[in-house]
Design an enzyme around this catalytic site. Structure first.
Site, mmCIF file in Angstrom:
data_model
loop_
_atom_site.group_PDB
_atom_site.id
_atom_site.type_symbol
_atom_site.label_atom_id
_atom_site.label_comp_id
_atom_site.label_asym_id
_atom_site.label_seq_id
_atom_site.Cartn_x
_atom_site.Cartn_y
_atom_site.Cartn_z
ATOM 1 C CG ASP A 113 3.167 1.442 9.549
ATOM 2 O OD1 ASP A 113 2.699 2.275 10.346
ATOM 3 O OD2 ASP A 113 3.424 1.722 8.357
ATOM 4 N NE ARG A 158 0.201 10.366 10.209
ATOM 5 C CZ ARG A 158 -0.237 9.363 9.470
ATOM 6 N NH1 ARG A 158 -1.404 8.808 9.737
ATOM 7 N NH2 ARG A 158 0.464 8.919 8.462
ATOM 8 N N PRO A 159 1.653 16.740 11.401
ATOM 9 C CG PRO A 159 3.350 18.059 12.306
ATOM 10 C CD PRO A 159 2.576 16.795 12.545
ATOM 11 C CB VAL A 160 2.024 18.283 5.818
ATOM 12 C CG1 VAL A 160 1.316 16.952 5.874
ATOM 13 C CG2 VAL A 160 1.018 19.435 5.773
ATOM 14 C CB CYS A 171 -5.063 11.054 11.840
ATOM 15 S SG CYS A 171 -3.606 10.078 12.080
ATOM 16 N NE ARG A 222 -7.501 4.418 5.513
ATOM 17 C CZ ARG A 222 -6.883 5.416 6.104
ATOM 18 N NH1 ARG A 222 -7.187 5.740 7.333
ATOM 19 N NH2 ARG A 222 -5.960 6.102 5.483
ATOM 20 C CE LYS A 246 -1.805 1.525 4.080
ATOM 21 N NZ LYS A 246 -1.492 2.914 4.433
ATOM 22 C CG ASN A 247 2.130 2.818 3.551
ATOM 23 O OD1 ASN A 247 0.987 3.152 3.229
ATOM 24 N ND2 ASN A 247 2.494 2.600 4.807
#
Ligand code: EPU
Length: 419
Positions: free
Chosen positions: A307, A124-126, A119, A399, A22-23
């Protein structure tokens, strides 16, 4: 709403194939934005997050062609990009939508992306994505909850990340492949998914050196061309099945995967007592005793992946001894502990550390998934528990795990999806 129903206590036995990662697939789909020629991608997992990304790209003007013969083959063409917007409705369901920012700026010089909020697992900033693009000459403003970015032509430069970020590294690598001059990314993430994206970009004509190390050098090109590329196997799906079998006992063989992606995880499973044999695309695991407790600390690759933390929490619940798990990547990624405690687990949490005292067995219970990997943790707990476990909110699971209950059923688990 759908739930999973598990009757625990059966060891896992048999053989399954691992899906594409997925990632790795998510950024590779975004790489299609970088060229007006077609990008043909294989080994794409059939997952909700992939569907969301395809819908987003399609809304921007990318044509999406699914193969009639193979659900994991997709061809994308971004010849016409007429709507460079990632709306709130998309970004709130999938934060990886931010991965369109770099390629859109590089190819057409504009993007409007909803700012992701916090989340379930952390803030989780960008800021690192934005800081890097600004250093390359982009003008970025944030208003009404959107990142508005424009750039005439991005300029190559030296960028030192303040923090190791996977999608931040991917976004800037995609921005840099079409920039003027050379970009050097320092303190870059070293995850295998970064190497997979770099290999896809190189197949499209990009010049990239050092992917997989913490210094990546990208020589910008005037354009990229179409290519055919196959996504790497999912190391987290692989690790999840290996951990499940280490917890339940039994013997499994995983095909279409690679042990080279999982060094730290395989070392910990061996420490827990699993016997693991590998060859180039298979992993074989035998477990015939109670697992030993294993302590770990998550950190960026090649250290132990965040993960896989939740799955090891479940394993340690029934381990012989006491384990200490420290989560260093996300501030709030121990939510599964409360659910595991409902199954009688003996866990104390202090800050970002969990102390798990192994017990002989868990009790089946009604529990709730809080995020994708927490869902996997609860499945493992359900597989080893005495009696029946019901897991709510399994949309998180869809997901990121392709056909997980079918794959576990093939391995002999008593698991079913109910409405
Ligand atoms: N961070 C910042 N500023 C930034 C970017 C990140 O402070 O600009 C912080 C984050 O808040 C976090 C840390 O840096 O504390 C690392 O975050 P990173 O950016 O590396 O995470 P990500 O790129 O958003 C990817 C995976 C995650 C995985 C993490 C860490 C994708 C699509 N997602 O997220 O996968 O946990 O790297 O390895 O690649 C999952 O699959 O379940 C999942 C959450």
């Amino acid at each position: 709403m759908q739930k999973l129903l598990i009757h625990g206590g059966k060891p896992l036995h048999g053989e399954i194939s691992i899906s594409g990662a997925k990632n790795a697939a998510l950024p590779i789909l975004c790489a299609a934005l970088l060229t007006d020629e077609s990008l043909q991608i294989g080994n794409i997992p059939v997952l909700r997050d992939i569907e969301t990304m395809l819908t987003l790209l399609n809304q921007m003007g990318v044509s999406v062609m699914l193969s009639d013969h193979n659900a994991s083959d997709i061809t994308l063409s971004a010849k016409q990009l007429n709507n460079p917007i990632a709306p709130y409705e998309m970004v709130k369901t999938m934060r990886a939508s931010i991965l369109v920012l770099g390629p859109l700026l590089a190819r057409i010089g504009q993007a409007r992306i909803s700012l992701p909020g916090g989340c379930a697992i952390g803030l989780r900033p960008v800021d690192q994505h934005i800081k890097g693009l600004q250093a390359m000459g982009a003008e970025i403003s944030i208003n009404h909850g959107y990142i508005n970015a424009v750039a005439k032509k991005l300029q190559g430069t030296r960028i030192v990340f303040d923090i190791v970020t996977v999608t931040g590294t991917e976004n800037l690598m995609m921005a840099a492949v079409l920039a003027d001059g050379v970009t050097v990314l320092e303190n870059a993430a070293r995850e295998p998914e970064i190497i997979d994206l770099a290999n896809c970009l190189i197949a499209m004509g990009a010049k990239i050196q050092g992917a997989g190390t913490d210094v990546i050098t990208i020589e910008g090109q005037s354009s990229l061309h179409g290519a055919k590329y196959s996504v790497m196997p999912d190391r987290i799906e692989t690790g999840t099945f290996l951990t499940a079998c280490t917890a339940t006992g039994g013997e499994i063989r995983l095909n279409n995967t690679s042990h080279q992606l999982l060094g730290a995880v395989i070392d910990k499973l061996t420490e827990a007592g699993a016997q693991i044999n590998v060859n180039h695309n298979q992993i074989h695991l035998i477990m015939n005793s109670q697992p030993r407790s294993v302590s770990l600390r998550t950190a960026p690759y090649p250290a132990f992946p965040t993960d896989m933390q939740a799955q090891f929490m479940a394993l340690n619940c029934i381990g012989a001894g006491t384990a200490i798990i420290t989560e260093t990547i996300f501030e709030n990624r121990l939510m599964h502990v409360q659910e595991l405690k409902r199954m009688n687990a003996d866990i104390e949490v202090e800050g970002n550390t969990a102390i798990i005292h192994g017990i002989s067995h868990l009790d089946g219970a009604h529990v709730m998934a809080t995020d994708l990997r927490a869902s996997a943790s609860l499945i493992i707990a359900g597989l080893v528990a005495h009696g029946r476990t019901t897991i709510d909110r399994i949309y998180h699971l869809d997901r990121g795990y392709e056909n997980i209950e079918q794959k576990l059923s093939i391995l002999g688990a008593n698991i079913q999806r109910i409405n």
